[in-house]
Each structure stands twice: as structure tokens, then as C-alpha cells.
Design a protein around this motif. Structure first.
Motif, mmCIF file in Angstrom:
data_model
loop_
_atom_site.group_PDB
_atom_site.id
_atom_site.type_symbol
_atom_site.label_atom_id
_atom_site.label_comp_id
_atom_site.label_asym_id
_atom_site.label_seq_id
_atom_site.Cartn_x
_atom_site.Cartn_y
_atom_site.Cartn_z
ATOM 1 N N LEU A 136 1.047 -1.238 0.023
ATOM 2 C CA LEU A 136 0.060 0.060 0.002
ATOM 3 C C LEU A 136 0.814 1.241 0.061
ATOM 4 O O LEU A 136 0.529 2.328 -0.714
ATOM 5 C CB LEU A 136 -0.876 -0.195 1.143
ATOM 6 C CG LEU A 136 -1.927 1.389 1.283
ATOM 7 C CD1 LEU A 136 -2.896 1.287 0.231
ATOM 8 C CD2 LEU A 136 -2.609 1.106 2.411
ATOM 9 N N ILE A 137 2.081 1.229 0.851
ATOM 10 C CA ILE A 137 2.519 2.425 0.918
ATOM 11 C C ILE A 137 3.346 2.714 -0.458
ATOM 12 O O ILE A 137 3.516 3.728 -1.170
ATOM 13 C CB ILE A 137 3.957 2.180 1.835
ATOM 14 C CG1 ILE A 137 3.147 2.260 3.418
ATOM 15 C CG2 ILE A 137 4.968 3.275 1.881
ATOM 16 C CD1 ILE A 137 4.075 1.554 4.307
ATOM 17 N N ASP A 138 4.003 1.441 -0.983
ATOM 18 C CA ASP A 138 4.528 1.619 -2.484
ATOM 19 C C ASP A 138 3.561 2.200 -3.384
ATOM 20 O O ASP A 138 4.086 3.237 -4.190
ATOM 21 C CB ASP A 138 4.948 0.257 -2.851
ATOM 22 C CG ASP A 138 6.538 0.167 -3.415
ATOM 23 O OD1 ASP A 138 7.073 1.339 -3.500
ATOM 24 O OD2 ASP A 138 6.685 -0.903 -3.502
ATOM 25 N N ASP A 139 2.279 2.115 -3.633
ATOM 26 C CA ASP A 139 1.425 2.546 -4.362
ATOM 27 C C ASP A 139 1.105 3.848 -3.928
ATOM 28 O O ASP A 139 0.973 4.852 -5.025
ATOM 29 C CB ASP A 139 0.208 1.750 -4.424
ATOM 30 C CG ASP A 139 0.173 0.305 -5.017
ATOM 31 O OD1 ASP A 139 1.333 0.155 -5.569
ATOM 32 O OD2 ASP A 139 -0.536 -0.613 -4.630
ATOM 33 N N GLU A 140 0.996 4.299 -2.644
ATOM 34 C CA GLU A 140 0.614 5.674 -2.308
ATOM 35 C C GLU A 140 1.740 6.370 -2.658
ATOM 36 O O GLU A 140 1.633 7.658 -2.973
ATOM 37 C CB GLU A 140 0.243 5.595 -0.769
ATOM 38 C CG GLU A 140 -1.075 5.074 -0.723
ATOM 39 C CD GLU A 140 -2.311 5.677 -1.292
ATOM 40 O OE1 GLU A 140 -2.333 6.673 -1.490
ATOM 41 O OE2 GLU A 140 -2.941 4.865 -1.971
ATOM 42 N N PHE A 141 2.929 6.286 -2.571
ATOM 43 C CA PHE A 141 4.047 7.027 -2.939
ATOM 44 C C PHE A 141 3.857 7.391 -4.332
ATOM 45 O O PHE A 141 4.357 8.668 -4.831
ATOM 46 C CB PHE A 141 5.496 6.374 -2.711
ATOM 47 C CG PHE A 141 5.942 6.561 -1.274
ATOM 48 C CD1 PHE A 141 5.900 7.986 -0.732
ATOM 49 C CD2 PHE A 141 6.452 5.898 -0.584
ATOM 50 C CE1 PHE A 141 6.398 7.962 0.544
ATOM 51 C CE2 PHE A 141 6.900 5.806 0.950
ATOM 52 C CZ PHE A 141 6.824 7.099 1.373
ATOM 53 N N SER A 142 3.797 6.313 -5.242
ATOM 54 C CA SER A 142 3.632 6.538 -6.956
ATOM 55 C C SER A 142 2.449 7.606 -7.029
ATOM 56 O O SER A 142 2.568 8.505 -7.767
ATOM 57 C CB SER A 142 3.524 5.313 -7.422
ATOM 58 O OG SER A 142 4.695 4.577 -7.490
ATOM 59 N N ARG A 143 1.418 7.312 -6.214
ATOM 60 C CA ARG A 143 0.100 8.114 -6.570
ATOM 61 C C ARG A 143 0.356 9.444 -6.061
ATOM 62 O O ARG A 143 0.120 10.605 -6.642
ATOM 63 C CB ARG A 143 -1.065 7.548 -5.836
ATOM 64 C CG ARG A 143 -2.320 8.190 -6.184
ATOM 65 C CD ARG A 143 -3.481 7.496 -5.308
ATOM 66 N NE ARG A 143 -3.747 6.328 -5.961
ATOM 67 C CZ ARG A 143 -3.606 4.964 -5.170
ATOM 68 N NH1 ARG A 143 -3.125 5.159 -4.028
ATOM 69 N NH2 ARG A 143 -3.844 3.672 -5.873
ATOM 70 N N LEU A 144 1.181 9.780 -4.956
ATOM 71 C CA LEU A 144 1.399 11.054 -4.356
ATOM 72 C C LEU A 144 2.371 11.973 -5.532
ATOM 73 O O LEU A 144 1.963 12.994 -5.716
ATOM 74 C CB LEU A 144 2.005 10.784 -3.131
ATOM 75 C CG LEU A 144 2.539 12.218 -2.346
ATOM 76 C CD1 LEU A 144 1.248 13.108 -2.200
ATOM 77 C CD2 LEU A 144 3.078 12.115 -1.106
ATOM 78 N N ARG A 145 3.261 10.992 -6.055
ATOM 79 C CA ARG A 145 4.144 11.836 -7.080
ATOM 80 C C ARG A 145 3.396 12.197 -8.211
ATOM 81 O O ARG A 145 3.667 13.621 -8.475
ATOM 82 C CB ARG A 145 5.273 10.767 -7.545
ATOM 83 C CG ARG A 145 6.167 11.458 -8.336
ATOM 84 C CD ARG A 145 7.426 10.604 -8.639
ATOM 85 N NE ARG A 145 6.965 9.589 -9.533
ATOM 86 C CZ ARG A 145 7.908 8.864 -10.312
ATOM 87 N NH1 ARG A 145 9.279 9.305 -10.326
ATOM 88 N NH2 ARG A 145 7.603 7.859 -11.232
ATOM 89 N N THR A 146 2.361 11.500 -8.688
ATOM 90 C CA THR A 146 1.610 11.769 -9.796
ATOM 91 C C THR A 146 0.870 13.143 -9.533
ATOM 92 O O THR A 146 0.777 14.076 -10.269
ATOM 93 C CB THR A 146 0.736 10.594 -10.246
ATOM 94 O OG1 THR A 146 1.645 9.546 -10.659
ATOM 95 C CG2 THR A 146 0.017 11.242 -11.435
ATOM 96 N N THR A 147 0.153 12.923 -8.329
ATOM 97 C CA THR A 147 -0.691 14.216 -7.656
ATOM 98 C C THR A 147 0.174 15.398 -7.571
ATOM 99 O O THR A 147 -0.330 16.477 -8.093
ATOM 100 C CB THR A 147 -1.182 14.071 -6.625
ATOM 101 O OG1 THR A 147 -2.186 12.713 -6.624
ATOM 102 C CG2 THR A 147 -2.343 15.116 -6.060
ATOM 103 N N MET A 148 1.499 15.372 -7.117
ATOM 104 C CA MET A 148 2.337 16.613 -7.045
ATOM 105 C C MET A 148 2.750 16.996 -8.254
ATOM 106 O O MET A 148 2.782 18.259 -8.702
ATOM 107 C CB MET A 148 3.456 16.263 -6.228
ATOM 108 C CG MET A 148 2.907 15.970 -4.458
ATOM 109 S SD MET A 148 2.080 17.229 -3.937
ATOM 110 C CE MET A 148 3.677 18.353 -4.052
#
Length: 365
Positions: free
Chosen positions: A194-206
């Protein structure tokens, strides 16, 4: 060194020894090629590991399952690379580069991420079995350069950490794990995934946010852009203080030297500016007074070189004095820009005295 190998496995070991210079050449060419394309695309890696399997390690493998291989070339990990990214989506980007750079043996390659069952445990990586194409290595005297296969593993940093922990704890060893321990392992693995996926999602959002703010800045819609390090950096690219600096420089025909203006951001935030629109209004309201202050500073000098910071610095001094923060407020500006030092108090006193006779100060009395 002698090993407990049957005749077939001993023959495979001899083939390995004979091919060792070829493995070393493949390592050199493959490493250089993949490093080049990764750098070209601008992907940041956590690390890149590579190795040629040692003779001792190979002998141990042959002792266990040497009969599985007809020739040494059936062993596909004698040379291997592991490419470790920070984000899950970068694993797929690296995989695309690997496909573009090498000849991939799809029958032997496996995406262990897709083979992951809900009831299974552990982090898995993407494994490609590759050959060097002739575009990278073409030596008629050594055709093995294009025939011998090698392995490239691709995974994220968290996946790599988990794999190391899993190996260290011995989860996949011969000892049967109790159900409660299996559940604990599974919970931890799920959290990391979950953390791995959320880091990628956060980078895309930023990234999307930065692009949106850049577009607003470029279009001049500054009141809609919050003031923060990223947006202020984009704003500085528009050289908003250039006009004032050129006006000041013209008074002495001075040359303007570059200066990093990001250090002024805490001062603007001290003025409670919330948007780039506030900064723009601050420039428009204080430019004439900042110019007058510069004239008083340069009037009795023959300085022909000034810093690019002079305009913004004087704008801040003017704003400070308009707010009634006096000499102490000017010293705070210098403390912010230069760090706390005794000279700042003396500089603030001089600036305050130079500003005291100017029209904007007389109006405020």
C-alpha cells in the motif's frame, strides 16, 4: 578448487570457466547500455546492482540441480543485474527501456507481480531474461556475446528491502511457519504494498499540481496561485524584479550580477503574503519607494556593480517600514538573509537612516 560434483556438473563448471571472459564482456556492455538509456530518460534510481555468479556459488547450484541443465548456457543468471527504483511506475518505465535495449526471451521472463496470489506472501519483482543484440555487440569471432542469456530484475526500493528482510528472517526456509506468524507477515507485506502504491500516486498528484501552478503563473492568474517554494521558483523565472533592478542600475550605469532570490521567501511569508498575486501587488505598491531608497544608497558612490537582490531587498525594507516595524524589522530581514551576525544591526541602522528622509517615510509620520 575441488567440488563434490558428478561428471556432468563438472563439465558445466568447466564451460563456465571457459566462458568467464565472455560473461565479463557482456556485463561491461549491458551495464553501459542500460545506464545510458536510464540517464537519458532521467529516471532516478535507488541503486543498480550487478554481478557475475562466482564459481563457488555456481558449484553449489550444480550440486543441487546440475542435472537440470544440458549446457552452461541453460543457466540464465550467470550474469545478472538488479535495478531498484523509488516508485512502482518507474519499474515499468525501466522495463520498457530494457525491452528497447536488449533482446528479451519472453518464454523465460516472468512478471512475478502478476503471479502474486491473494493468499500468497512476499514481494516480487519483474524478471527479464535478455541477450545482447548485435547493435550493442557484434564480434564474428565471439558469437556467444549474442547467445548467452542474462537476467535483469526490476523492483522498488521497498520491495528490495522486504526481500532482504524476508531472506534474513528465513520466512521461506524449511521450517514450517505457524499460522499467526504467517498472518503477521501478510499484514506487513500488505502495508508495504500500500505504501509503495501511495508514494507513486502522491508523486503523480504532486506533478499534476506543479504543472497546474506553472500554467497559472504563465497565464498571469497570480491571485489563484498559493505562495510556496515551488510556485515562487516558477514566479522568479518570470524575472518580476527585473524592471525595478534595471531602473536602479540606470542611475549609476551599473552592471547587475545574478543572486539567488529564493532566500527572500521567508520574508514574504513574514509579511503574510498568501498568493503570488499578493507578491505582485507588493511590487506594484512599493517599487517607487524602493527606487528612491536605492538612489539614497547610491547617490554618493561610484558603484558600477549591483546585486540582483537590490530591488527585492529594498521592496522588503520599504514594506517593513510601512508596517511600522522600524530598524528592528530591517535587522530581521538581514538576519533572515545572512544569518544572525553582529554586522546586521549596524547595516539596519544605516538603512533606516537612509530611508528616514524619503517621501514615503514622511507621509507615514
Amino acid at each position: 578448487m575441488e567440488y563434490s560434483l558428478n561428471p556432468h556438473s563438472q563439465e558445466l563448471l568447466e564451460q563456465y570457466r571457459k566462458n568467464l571472459p565472455i560473461y565479463q564482456k557482456i556485463e561491461e556492455v549491458a551495464l553501459q547500455a542500460i545506464q545510458h538509456v536510464i540517464k537519458e530518460l532521467g529516471i532516478s534510481l535507488s541503486s543498480m546492482e550487478h554481478r557475475i555468479k562466482t564459481e563457488k556459488s555456481l558449484a553449489g547450484k550444480l550440486e543441487l540441480k546440475g542435472g537440470k541443465y544440458a549446457s552452461i548456457n541453460d543457466i540464465t543468471d550467470l550474469f545478472g543485474m538488479r535495478i531498484i527504483t523509488f516508485y512502482t511506475d518507474d519499474v515499468d518505465k525501466v522495463a520498457a527501456l530494457v525491452k528497447r535495449t536488449f533482446d528479451v526471451d519472453w518464454d523465460e521472463s516472468v512478471d512475478k507481480r502478476k503471479a502474486h496470489e491473494l493468499t500468497s506472501f512476499g514481494y516480487n519483482s519483474l524478471h527479464y531474461i535478455c541477450r545482447l543484440p548485435k547493435s550493442l555487440a557484434n564480434d564474428p569471432e565471439t558469437p556467444q556475446l549474442n547467445e548467452i542469456r542474462f537476467e535483469i530484475q526490476m523492483r522498488t526500493a521497498l520491495q528490495h528491502v522486504w526481500s532482504t528482510i524476508e531472506h534474513d528472517i528465513g520466512y521461506k526456509g524449511s521450517i514450517k511457519i505457524l499460522p499467526e506468524y504467517r498472518r503477521q507477515f501478510s499484514r506487513l507485506a500488505g502495508m508495504l504494498e500500500l505504501i509503495d502504491d501511495e508514494f507513486s500516486r502522491l508523486r503523480t498528484t504532486m506533478t499534476d499540481y506543479r504543472r497546474q501552478m506553472q500554467a497559472l503563473v504563465a497565464s498571469g492568474q497570480l491571485t489563484e496561485v498559493p505562495l510556496n517554494p515551488s510556485t515562487f521558483r516558477n514566479y522568479l523565472d518570470m524575472t518580476p524584479f527585473k524592471k525595478l533592478n534595471q531602473r536602479i542600475a540606470a542611475s549609476n550605469q551599473a552592471e547587475i550580477l545574478p543572486y539567488p532570490l529564493m532566500s527572500f521567501l521567508p520574508i514574504l511569508e513574514h509579511f503574510e503574503m498568501k498568493t503570488l498575486g499578493d507578491v505582485q501587488h507588493f511590487i506594484e505598491e512599493n517599487s517607487d519607494a524602493a527606487y528612491q531608497l536605492a538612489l539614497s544608497q547610491l547617490a554618493f558612490t561610484d558603484i558600477d556593480i549591483i546585486s540582483e537582490s537590490i530591488g527585492l531587498q529594498n521592496l522588503c525594507i520599504v514594506e517593513t517600514l510601512k508596517r511600522g516595524e522600524g530598524q528592528e524589522g530591517i535587522q530581521l530581514i538581514f538576519d533572515t538573509l545572512n544569518g544572525r551576525q553582529t554586522e546586521n544591526k549596524a547595516m539596519a541602522k544605516i538603512m533606516y537612516e537612509q530611508a528616514a528622509i524619503l517621501p514615503f517615510m514622511q507621509k507615514s509620520k
